[in-house]
Design a protein around this motif. Structure first.
Motif, PDB file in Angstrom:
ATOM      1  N   PHE A   1       0.778  -1.068  -0.047  1.00 31.22           N
ATOM      2  CA  PHE A   1       0.143   0.018  -0.041  1.00 31.22           C
ATOM      3  C   PHE A   1       0.881   1.456   0.060  1.00 31.22           C
ATOM      4  CE2 PHE A   1      -4.114  -2.152   1.960  1.00 31.22           C
ATOM      5  CZ  PHE A   1      -4.262  -2.640   0.545  1.00 31.22           C
ATOM      6  N   ALA A   2       1.905   1.132   0.464  1.00 30.56           N
ATOM      7  CA  ALA A   2       2.933   2.489   0.678  1.00 30.56           C
ATOM      8  C   ALA A   2       3.059   2.687  -0.976  1.00 30.56           C
ATOM      9  CB  ALA A   2       4.114   2.172   1.377  1.00 30.56           C
ATOM     10  N   GLU A   3       3.606   1.676  -1.783  1.00 32.89           N
ATOM     11  CA  GLU A   3       3.852   1.725  -3.047  1.00 32.89           C
ATOM     12  C   GLU A   3       2.779   2.399  -4.029  1.00 32.89           C
ATOM     13  OE1 GLU A   3       6.182  -0.148  -6.893  1.00 32.89           O
ATOM     14  OE2 GLU A   3       5.364  -1.383  -5.007  1.00 32.89           O
ATOM     15  N   LEU A   4       1.702   1.679  -3.411  1.00 34.51           N
ATOM     16  CA  LEU A   4       0.447   2.286  -4.405  1.00 34.51           C
ATOM     17  C   LEU A   4      -0.050   3.458  -3.852  1.00 34.51           C
ATOM     18  CD1 LEU A   4      -2.305   1.469  -5.855  1.00 34.51           C
ATOM     19  CD2 LEU A   4      -3.106   0.836  -3.695  1.00 34.51           C
ATOM     20  N   ALA A   5       0.175   4.071  -2.792  1.00 32.02           N
ATOM     21  CA  ALA A   5       0.012   5.416  -2.462  1.00 32.02           C
ATOM     22  C   ALA A   5       1.154   6.127  -3.144  1.00 32.02           C
ATOM     23  CB  ALA A   5       0.213   5.565  -0.869  1.00 32.02           C
ATOM     24  N   GLU A   6       2.332   5.921  -3.350  1.00 31.03           N
ATOM     25  CA  GLU A   6       3.162   6.611  -4.198  1.00 31.03           C
ATOM     26  C   GLU A   6       2.761   6.592  -5.606  1.00 31.03           C
ATOM     27  OE1 GLU A   6       7.740   5.928  -6.325  1.00 31.03           O
ATOM     28  OE2 GLU A   6       6.859   4.518  -4.576  1.00 31.03           O
ATOM     29  N   VAL A   7       2.314   5.715  -6.297  1.00 31.46           N
ATOM     30  CA  VAL A   7       1.530   5.784  -7.420  1.00 31.46           C
ATOM     31  C   VAL A   7       0.343   6.893  -7.576  1.00 31.46           C
ATOM     32  CG1 VAL A   7       0.489   4.618  -9.656  1.00 31.46           C
ATOM     33  CG2 VAL A   7       1.951   3.584  -8.080  1.00 31.46           C
ATOM     34  N   MET A   8      -0.400   6.661  -6.524  1.00 28.78           N
ATOM     35  CA  MET A   8      -1.681   7.566  -6.579  1.00 28.78           C
ATOM     36  C   MET A   8      -1.171   9.347  -6.460  1.00 28.78           C
ATOM     37  SD  MET A   8      -3.603   5.465  -3.713  1.00 28.78           S
ATOM     38  CE  MET A   8      -5.068   6.563  -3.379  1.00 28.78           C
ATOM     39  N   ARG A   9      -0.189   9.455  -5.489  1.00 33.28           N
ATOM     40  CA  ARG A   9       0.341  10.754  -5.812  1.00 33.28           C
ATOM     41  C   ARG A   9       0.936  11.341  -6.717  1.00 33.28           C
ATOM     42  NH1 ARG A   9       2.191   8.594  -0.384  1.00 33.28           N
ATOM     43  NH2 ARG A   9       0.818   9.560   1.365  1.00 33.28           N
ATOM     44  N   THR A  10       1.234  10.475  -7.968  1.00 36.18           N
ATOM     45  CA  THR A  10       1.944  10.987  -9.175  1.00 36.18           C
ATOM     46  C   THR A  10       0.690  11.693  -9.746  1.00 36.18           C
ATOM     47  OG1 THR A  10       1.171   9.162 -10.494  1.00 36.18           O
ATOM     48  CG2 THR A  10       3.465   8.761  -9.200  1.00 36.18           C
ATOM     49  N   GLY A  11      -0.250  11.704  -9.599  1.00 37.07           N
ATOM     50  CA  GLY A  11      -1.520  12.331 -10.391  1.00 37.07           C
ATOM     51  C   GLY A  11      -1.628  11.711 -11.615  1.00 37.07           C
ATOM     52  N   ARG A  12      -1.222  10.597 -12.049  1.00 36.54           N
ATOM     53  CA  ARG A  12      -1.316   9.988 -13.344  1.00 36.54           C
ATOM     54  C   ARG A  12      -2.470   8.767 -13.735  1.00 36.54           C
ATOM     55  NH1 ARG A  12       4.873   8.635 -14.747  1.00 36.54           N
ATOM     56  NH2 ARG A  12       4.114   8.057 -16.844  1.00 36.54           N
ATOM     57  N   ILE A  13      -3.066   8.572 -12.341  1.00 36.74           N
ATOM     58  CA  ILE A  13      -3.997   7.569 -12.377  1.00 36.74           C
ATOM     59  C   ILE A  13      -5.520   8.079 -12.013  1.00 36.74           C
ATOM     60  CG2 ILE A  13      -2.551   5.956 -12.159  1.00 36.74           C
ATOM     61  CD1 ILE A  13      -3.449   5.370  -9.259  1.00 36.74           C
ATOM     62  N   ASP A  14      -6.314   7.377 -12.310  1.00 37.05           N
ATOM     63  CA  ASP A  14      -7.775   7.879 -12.217  1.00 37.05           C
ATOM     64  C   ASP A  14      -8.454   7.027 -11.065  1.00 37.05           C
ATOM     65  OD1 ASP A  14      -7.903   9.788 -14.374  1.00 37.05           O
ATOM     66  OD2 ASP A  14      -7.599   8.039 -15.317  1.00 37.05           O
ATOM     67  N   ALA A  15      -7.901   5.926 -10.663  1.00 39.79           N
ATOM     68  CA  ALA A  15      -8.861   5.010  -9.678  1.00 39.79           C
ATOM     69  C   ALA A  15      -7.672   3.865  -9.405  1.00 39.79           C
ATOM     70  CB  ALA A  15      -9.724   4.388 -10.405  1.00 39.79           C
ATOM     71  N   VAL A  16      -8.285   3.413  -8.066  1.00 37.90           N
ATOM     72  CA  VAL A  16      -7.342   2.054  -7.578  1.00 37.90           C
ATOM     73  C   VAL A  16      -8.456   1.122  -7.250  1.00 37.90           C
ATOM     74  CG1 VAL A  16      -5.640   3.692  -6.611  1.00 37.90           C
ATOM     75  CG2 VAL A  16      -7.805   3.251  -5.203  1.00 37.90           C
ATOM     76  N   GLN A  17      -7.931   0.018  -7.042  1.00 40.99           N
ATOM     77  CA  GLN A  17      -8.614  -1.320  -6.765  1.00 40.99           C
ATOM     78  C   GLN A  17      -7.956  -2.100  -5.600  1.00 40.99           C
ATOM     79  OE1 GLN A  17     -10.348  -5.433  -8.365  1.00 40.99           O
ATOM     80  NE2 GLN A  17      -9.993  -3.873  -9.982  1.00 40.99           N
ATOM     81  N   VAL A  18      -8.570  -2.146  -4.494  1.00 41.58           N
ATOM     82  CA  VAL A  18      -8.008  -2.657  -3.167  1.00 41.58           C
ATOM     83  C   VAL A  18      -9.117  -3.432  -2.484  1.00 41.58           C
ATOM     84  CG1 VAL A  18      -6.614  -0.724  -2.862  1.00 41.58           C
ATOM     85  CG2 VAL A  18      -8.664  -0.367  -1.944  1.00 41.58           C
ATOM     86  N   PRO A  19      -8.583  -4.432  -1.689  1.00 41.01           N
ATOM     87  CA  PRO A  19      -9.504  -5.410  -0.849  1.00 41.01           C
ATOM     88  C   PRO A  19     -10.177  -4.469   0.347  1.00 41.01           C
ATOM     89  CG  PRO A  19      -7.203  -5.802  -0.087  1.00 41.01           C
ATOM     90  CD  PRO A  19      -7.093  -4.784  -1.631  1.00 41.01           C
ATOM     91  N   TYR A  20     -11.154  -4.853   0.524  1.00 37.76           N
ATOM     92  CA  TYR A  20     -12.066  -4.004   1.643  1.00 37.76           C
ATOM     93  C   TYR A  20     -13.198  -4.628   2.148  1.00 37.76           C
ATOM     94  CZ  TYR A  20     -13.703  -0.040   4.571  1.00 37.76           C
ATOM     95  OH  TYR A  20     -14.125   0.948   5.509  1.00 37.76           O
ATOM     96  N   ASN A  21     -13.098  -5.059   3.355  1.00 34.88           N
ATOM     97  CA  ASN A  21     -14.285  -5.842   4.054  1.00 34.88           C
ATOM     98  C   ASN A  21     -14.118  -6.062   5.446  1.00 34.88           C
ATOM     99  OD1 ASN A  21     -12.633  -8.526   5.076  1.00 34.88           O
ATOM    100  ND2 ASN A  21     -12.465  -8.587   2.634  1.00 34.88           N
ATOM    101  N   PRO A  22     -14.925  -6.272   6.266  1.00 33.33           N
ATOM    102  CA  PRO A  22     -14.888  -6.206   7.888  1.00 33.33           C
ATOM    103  C   PRO A  22     -13.691  -6.848   8.278  1.00 33.33           C
ATOM    104  CG  PRO A  22     -17.159  -6.536   7.073  1.00 33.33           C
ATOM    105  CD  PRO A  22     -16.186  -6.791   6.065  1.00 33.33           C
ATOM    106  N   ALA A  23     -13.137  -7.925   7.829  1.00 35.59           N
ATOM    107  CA  ALA A  23     -11.854  -8.752   8.299  1.00 35.59           C
ATOM    108  C   ALA A  23     -10.618  -7.953   7.642  1.00 35.59           C
ATOM    109  CB  ALA A  23     -12.047 -10.127   7.816  1.00 35.59           C
ATOM    110  N   HIS A  24     -10.611  -7.140   6.707  1.00 37.42           N
ATOM    111  CA  HIS A  24      -9.393  -6.606   6.006  1.00 37.42           C
ATOM    112  C   HIS A  24      -9.760  -4.932   5.800  1.00 37.42           C
ATOM    113  CE1 HIS A  24      -9.327 -10.835   5.016  1.00 37.42           C
ATOM    114  NE2 HIS A  24      -7.994 -10.538   5.306  1.00 37.42           N
ATOM    115  N   ARG A  25      -9.137  -4.244   6.822  1.00 33.75           N
ATOM    116  CA  ARG A  25      -9.767  -2.873   6.846  1.00 33.75           C
ATOM    117  C   ARG A  25      -8.406  -2.018   6.846  1.00 33.75           C
ATOM    118  NH1 ARG A  25     -12.695  -2.008  12.402  1.00 33.75           N
ATOM    119  NH2 ARG A  25     -12.925   0.180  11.445  1.00 33.75           N
TER     120      ARG A  25
END
Length: 268
Positions: free
Chosen positions: A141-165
């Motif tokens: 997720f730290a690397e994913l955040a790095e990519v997000m901060r580049t401003g070059r992508i529009d969306a992310v896809q990640v796991p999220y449910n009550p057991a994985h927050r």
């Protein structure tokens, strides 16, 4: 079903989507892939997510779409360490989906520095609508955040449910700050949260929210976070699509209902 804008008003989509990992091939083995896609569209499910990692799922989806291509928002991925192979994967996807991929994602951030320029050029040419990045592991997720901060992508896809927050710590707040779209994978915990579903009495407090099944409770739990735009769940059973889609309508859970689902999930 409610529609939400996938980041900064770029495109409005129904909040429940269909994943194809293993399940589309399972449907095809039973000769039901076309029925599955038609059932999704009939239920109001427009987002269908796939990847080169998913065996024959991309081509099966292309074949199953038939004349329904314009009714579906196709989210595909590039998944290779090779820039040349990534370009070939994009080219195949563009051909399969009528000349355009609505969202092209870099799967698990593999060689993202190499693939981003190629996807940006494809977007400029109208071959790609939006660009995204995905990862399943909190360790990335730290690397994913790095990519997000580049401003070059529009969306992310990640796991999220009550057991994985884990995405609550950095990814969801950052996506909200940057105006990025968020697609959820694994809303049912890859089936692990479905193994011992709670009984009707446990679900009774959620009935005013339109919840009649545990799967709906889990889907609505994730979608009740306004930073989430689309929740993707995979199934090979056409009959499940109506049930899943029903979780995509308001009213949404408040803090009390989300805490209730969290207690039920962690007690399993």
């Amino acid at each position: 079903m409610e529609n939400r804008s996938l980041g900064k008003g770029r495109v409005s989509l129904p909040v429940v989507g269909l994943g194809t990992w293993r399940r589309l091939e399972a449907a095809a083995a039973a000769g039901r892939e076309g029925e599955l896609v038609e059932a999704a569209i009939a239920a109001g499910v427009r987002v269908i997510d796939t990847s080169p990692m998913y065996g024959q799922a991309e081509q099966l989806l292309s074949d199953a779409l038939g004349g329904h291509r314009e009714q579906v928002f196709v989210a595909d991925k590039v998944w290779t360490a090779s820039a040349a192979d990534g370009a070939a994967q994009l080219s195949r996807a563009v051909n399969w989906y009528g000349g355009r991929v609505d969202l092209m994602q870099i799967h698990n951030l593999v060689a993202w520095q190499a693939h981003l320029p190629m996807l940006e050029a494809a977007r400029d040419r109208g071959l790609v609508g939006l660009i995204g990045a995905t990862h399943y592991s909190p360790a990335a997720f730290a690397e994913l955040a790095e990519v997000m901060r580049t401003g070059r992508i529009d969306a992310v896809q990640v796991p999220y449910n009550p057991a994985h927050r884990e995405v609550e710590r950095t990814i969801l707040p950052l996506a909200d700050d940057l105006g990025l779209g968020v697609l959820l994978m694994r809303p049912l915990g890859e089936g692990q949260l479905m193994r011992r579903p709670p009984g009707p009495a446990d679900l009774a407090p959620l009935r005013p929210f339109g919840v009649t099944t545990w799967a709906q409770a889990l889907l609505k739990w994730g979608l009740s976070d306004p930073r989430v735009h689309v929740s993707l769940t995979a199934t090979s059973q056409p009959g499940r699509l109506t049930e899943n889609a029903a979780a995509g309508s308001p009213p949404w859970f408040g803090a009390q209902e989300r805490a209730h689902v969290l207690r039920l999930a962690t007690a399993r």
